[in-house]
Design an enzyme around this catalytic site. Structure first.
Site: not given
Ligand SMILES: [Zn+2]
Length: 165
Positions: A50, A119, A121
């Site tokens: 990230n 997406h 995490h």
């Protein structure tokens, strides 16, 4: 997102790629994986650090297909994503995480930072990190070398993500 919109790139994207989507951009530029901090890819998904990590080691698992909901993703890809997610937890535990936040924010109302492209995490957590990172504020992880973390995660991924696809 610091991202240069490049309309001429549209020619290079296939039907399922969106020219102005950062994740499609990462998906399509395998030759830039190192600089984009993409540390794993196969035919269904890829993994990237990230850019604005919540904690050091925070990464994303992203399907190559541009879709904004699990509801529109093929089961096979969804299951693969979750299988890698499970291995990703083991990876983060070896990285030193004492806990992990694991999840998907679906669409804008669900809190997704990039709502148009799904997406997952994986955020490593450490006892006391809430206080610690709040104290440092916006510079949360700047005390830790991002490249060092990227290479550590990449090395761990070679072990944890092998023979998955
Ligand atoms: Zn996309």
């Amino acid at each position: 997102m610091e991202y240069l919109y490049a309309p001429w790139r549209a020619d290079y994207f296939g039907d399922c790629k969106e020219a102005d989507c950062i994740f499609c951009h990462l998906s399509s530029n395998q030759d830039k994986d190192e600089q984009n901090r993409v540390f794993y890819r196969d035919d269904k998904v890829f993994c990237v650090m990230n850019k604005y990590p919540y904690t050091p080691g925070h990464f994303l698992i992203i399907p190559h297909i541009h879709t904004n909901s699990p509801a529109t993703l093929e089961s096979e890809i969804w299951l693969h994503l979750q299988t890698l997610g499970q291995k990703g937890v083991a990876l983060l535990e070896e990285f030193g995480a004492q806990g992990v936040n694991y999840g998907i924010n679906i669409k804008k109302a669900g809190g997704a930072g990039i709502p148009e492209h799904l997406h997952l995490h994986l955020i490593p957590r450490f006892i006391g990190d809430t206080n610690f990172f709040t104290t440092i504020g916006e510079g949360r992880v700047y005390g830790v070398d991002f490249d060092t973390i990227f290479h550590k995660i990449k090395t761990l991924a070679k072990n944890h993500f092998k023979s998955t696809s």
